[in-house]
Enzyme design. Structure first.
Site, PDB file in Angstrom:
ATOM      1  CE  LYS A 113      -4.262  -1.793   1.997  1.00  0.00           C
ATOM      2  NZ  LYS A 113      -5.198  -1.755   3.121  1.00  0.00           N
ATOM      3  CE  LYS A 194      -4.628  -8.398  -2.308  1.00  0.00           C
ATOM      4  NZ  LYS A 194      -5.032  -7.913  -1.059  1.00  0.00           N
ATOM      5  CE  LYS A 197     -11.702  -3.860  -0.605  1.00  0.00           C
ATOM      6  NZ  LYS A 197     -12.752  -4.269   0.319  1.00  0.00           N
TER       7      LYS A 197
HETATM    8  P1  TYM Z   1     -10.725  -6.207   2.932  1.00  0.00           P
HETATM    9  O1  TYM Z   1     -11.850  -5.252   2.985  1.00  0.00           O
HETATM   10  O2  TYM Z   1      -9.556  -5.862   2.083  1.00  0.00           O
HETATM   11  O3  TYM Z   1     -11.249  -7.618   2.466  1.00  0.00           O
HETATM   12  C1  TYM Z   1     -12.332  -8.286   3.113  1.00  0.00           C
HETATM   13  C2  TYM Z   1     -12.045  -9.768   3.142  1.00  0.00           C
HETATM   14  O4  TYM Z   1     -11.900 -10.279   1.822  1.00  0.00           O
HETATM   15  C3  TYM Z   1     -10.701 -11.032   1.724  1.00  0.00           C
HETATM   16  N1  TYM Z   1     -10.159 -10.921   0.359  1.00  0.00           N
HETATM   17  C4  TYM Z   1      -9.940 -11.971  -0.452  1.00  0.00           C
HETATM   18  N2  TYM Z   1     -10.152 -13.286  -0.291  1.00  0.00           N
HETATM   19  C5  TYM Z   1      -9.819 -14.094  -1.333  1.00  0.00           C
HETATM   20  N3  TYM Z   1      -9.314 -13.650  -2.505  1.00  0.00           N
HETATM   21  C6  TYM Z   1      -9.096 -12.328  -2.707  1.00  0.00           C
HETATM   22  N4  TYM Z   1      -8.604 -11.889  -3.867  1.00  0.00           N
HETATM   23  C7  TYM Z   1      -9.414 -11.415  -1.653  1.00  0.00           C
HETATM   24  N5  TYM Z   1      -9.319 -10.080  -1.522  1.00  0.00           N
HETATM   25  C8  TYM Z   1      -9.782  -9.801  -0.284  1.00  0.00           C
HETATM   26  C9  TYM Z   1      -9.779 -10.387   2.738  1.00  0.00           C
HETATM   27  O5  TYM Z   1      -8.732 -11.258   3.108  1.00  0.00           O
HETATM   28  C10 TYM Z   1     -10.728 -10.092   3.865  1.00  0.00           C
HETATM   29  O6  TYM Z   1     -10.896 -11.235   4.694  1.00  0.00           O
HETATM   30  N6  TYM Z   1      -8.090  -5.449   7.095  1.00  0.00           N
HETATM   31  C11 TYM Z   1      -9.292  -6.087   6.590  1.00  0.00           C
HETATM   32  C12 TYM Z   1     -10.544  -5.717   7.353  1.00  0.00           C
HETATM   33  C13 TYM Z   1     -10.441  -5.898   8.826  1.00  0.00           C
HETATM   34  C14 TYM Z   1     -10.487  -7.121   9.539  1.00  0.00           C
HETATM   35  C15 TYM Z   1     -10.387  -6.780  10.920  1.00  0.00           C
HETATM   36  C16 TYM Z   1     -10.584  -8.461   9.171  1.00  0.00           C
HETATM   37  C17 TYM Z   1     -10.327  -4.891   9.727  1.00  0.00           C
HETATM   38  N7  TYM Z   1     -10.289  -5.430  11.002  1.00  0.00           N
HETATM   39  C18 TYM Z   1     -10.381  -7.734  11.906  1.00  0.00           C
HETATM   40  C19 TYM Z   1     -10.584  -9.427  10.158  1.00  0.00           C
HETATM   41  C20 TYM Z   1     -10.480  -9.070  11.531  1.00  0.00           C
HETATM   42  C21 TYM Z   1      -9.503  -5.658   5.146  1.00  0.00           C
HETATM   43  O7  TYM Z   1      -9.144  -4.594   4.756  1.00  0.00           O
HETATM   44  O8  TYM Z   1     -10.221  -6.552   4.409  1.00  0.00           O
END
Ligand code: TYM
Length: 328
Positions: A113, A194, A197
Site C-alpha cells: 500500500k 490476487k 478492488k
Molecule cells: P478487505 O476489505 O480488504 O477484504 C475483506 C475480506 O476479503 C478477503 N479478500 C480476499 N479473499 C480471497 N481472494 C481475494 N482476492 C481477496 N481479496 C480480499 C480479505 O482477506 C478479507 O478477509 N483489514 C481487513 C478488514 C479488517 C479485519 C479486521 C478483518 C479490519 N479489522 C479484523 C478481520 C479481523 C480488510 O481490509 O479486508
C-alpha cells in the site's frame, strides 16, 4: 453451551468483489449457525488512505447493505461500524505501545500500500495493530479471512500472547481461518496477482453488483493460459485454475468434476458456462441489495443496534486490559 466467537471485518470501499465473497464473507454467512458472529465495517481502517468524506459515508452504508444481501442476518449476528465502538481505537493505542516496529515493517500489505501512495501516514503503518484490537476486544475464537490477512492475524496472536505473559490472562488467542481453495482468488486480468478492488482496471474483478452483461464481458476477456485444455494446474495454467476454483465455489461441484465436464471442450464454452453460473448466484443478491437501498432508515437502525451490542462486550475487555496495565 456458548457458541465460539467469530469476528471479521471488511473495509468500506465502493466495491465488494467475488474474491471478498468467496474468501471471507461466504464463510461468515455459513458459520452463523455454529458461531456467535460479529461482522465489522472497518471505517477506521479505511481512513488509513485518503477518503472523500461523502464517499466514505455512502460506502459504509453500501457495505452494510451488501453484507445483509450476502446473507449476514442482523437478527442473529452483530453487524456494526468500527468507529461506532470507541474501544477499538483505545485498545489499539495500548497495543501500539507493545508492538515492535520491526514486526510492522515486515508487513507485506503495508509495503504494497505504501508503494501505491504518494504520501504514507502513521495510520497505515499501525493498521495491523488496530486490526489486532478489533479481534482481541471480543475474545474471538475464529477469524475467517482471505490469505492476504494472514500476517495480520499472526500479529494479533503474538500481541495477545505478549500482553497475557506480561499482565496475566486477558485475551483469548484467536485462530485465523483461511480456505484452501478460495483464500486467494486471483485477478481475471492477471492471474499472478490476487483479485483486488484497488486494481488499475475493473476488468480485474467481478463486483457483486455487476450486471449480467458486465459479468459475461469480464469473463469473456479474462486472461487464459496457453494450450487448450480446461485443466487444473496452478503452475502451468494459473488463469484456468483460478477460473476453475471460482466455478467450483459458485456451483458447489468439485474442481475434478468440472474438469471432466469440459474435457475436449473449448475455453470459450467453459467461460460461457462459468459466466452463467456466477450470474445465477449473484442475481438474487443484487435484488436483495436493491430492496435494502430503498430503506436507508432500517439499515441505520441495524447498525445502531449492532454497535450497542458490540460496545457492551468490547468495553468489558477494554476495562479488564486497562486495569491490568495499571490505569487508575
Ligand atoms: P478487505 O476489505 O480488504 O477484504 C475483506 C475480506 O476479503 C478477503 N479478500 C480476499 N479473499 C480471497 N481472494 C481475494 N482476492 C481477496 N481479496 C480480499 C480479505 O482477506 C478479507 O478477509 N483489514 C481487513 C478488514 C479488517 C479485519 C479486521 C478483518 C479490519 N479489522 C479484523 C478481520 C479481523 C480488510 O481490509 O479486508
Amino acid at each position: 453451551m456458548q457458541k465460539p466467537i467469530l469476528l471479521s471485518g471488511v473495509a468500506p470501499s465502493g466495491v465488494m468483489h467475488i474474491g471478498n465473497y468467496l474468501g471471507a464473507i461466504s464463510q461468515w454467512v455459513a458459520m452463523q449457525e455454529t458461531h456467535s458472529v460479529s461482522v465489522m465495517i472497518a471505517d477506521l481502517h479505511a481512513i488509513t488512505v485518503p477518503q472523500e468524506p461523502a464517499a466514505l459515508r455512502e460506502n459504509t452504508l453500501r457495505m452494510a447493505r451488501l453484507l445483509i444481501a450476502c446473507g449476514i442476518n442482523p437478527e442473529q449476528s452483530i453487524l456494526f461500524v468500527q468507529s461506532h465502538v470507541p474501544a477499538h481505537a483505545e485498545l489499539a493505542w495500548i497495543l501500539n505501545t507493545m508492538t515492535p516496529l520491526g514486526e510492522l515493517e515486515r508487513m507485506t500489505q503495508f509495503k504494497d500500500k505504501r508503494d501505491r501512495q504518494s504520501d504514507t501516514y502513521a495510520g497505515l503503518f499501525n493498521y495491523p495493530v488496530l486490526m489486532a484490537a478489533d479481534i482481541l476486544l471480543y475474545q474471538t475464537d475464529a477469524v475467517p479471512v482471505g490469505e492476504d490477512q494472514k500476517q495480520h492475524i499472526e500479529l494479533a496472536r503474538s500481541l495477545a500472547k505478549r500482553f497475557n505473559n506480561r499482565f496475566g490472562e486477558t485475551f483469548k488467542i484467536p485462530e485465523g481461518i483461511i480456505l484452501k481453495d478460495t483464500g486467494r482468488i486471483m485477478g481475471l486480468d492477471d492471474p499472478i496477482k490476487k483479485m483486488s478492488k484497488s486494481a488499475a482496471s475493473a476488468n480485474n474483478y467481478i463486483a457483486l453488483l455487476d450486471e449480467p452483461d458486465e459479468i459475461r464481458r469480464k469473463i469473456k476477456i479474462a486472461v487464459t493460459d496457453s494450450g487448450a485444455d480446461v485443466a487444473y494446474d496452478e503452475e502451468q495454467k494459473p488463469a484456468i485454475s483460478n477460473l476453475l476454483r471460482i466455478f467450483s465455489a459458485f456451483s458447489g461441484s468439485p474442481v475434478a468434476d468440472i474438469e471432466n465436464r469440459y474435457r475436449g471442450k473449448t475455453y470459450s464454452t467453459f467461460k460461457d458456462d462459468l459466466a452463467e453460473c456466477v450470474i445465477e448466484k449473484l442475481t438474487p443478491l443484487r435484488a436483495r441489495y436493491r430492496e435494502l437501498s430503498a430503506d436507508k432508515e432500517s439499515v441505520l437502525a441495524i447498525l445502531r443496534a449492532g454497535a450497542a451490542r458490540a460496545r457492551a462486550s468490547a468495553e468489558k475487555t477494554l476495562r479488564t486490559a486497562q486495569e491490568k496495565i495499571g490505569f487508575l
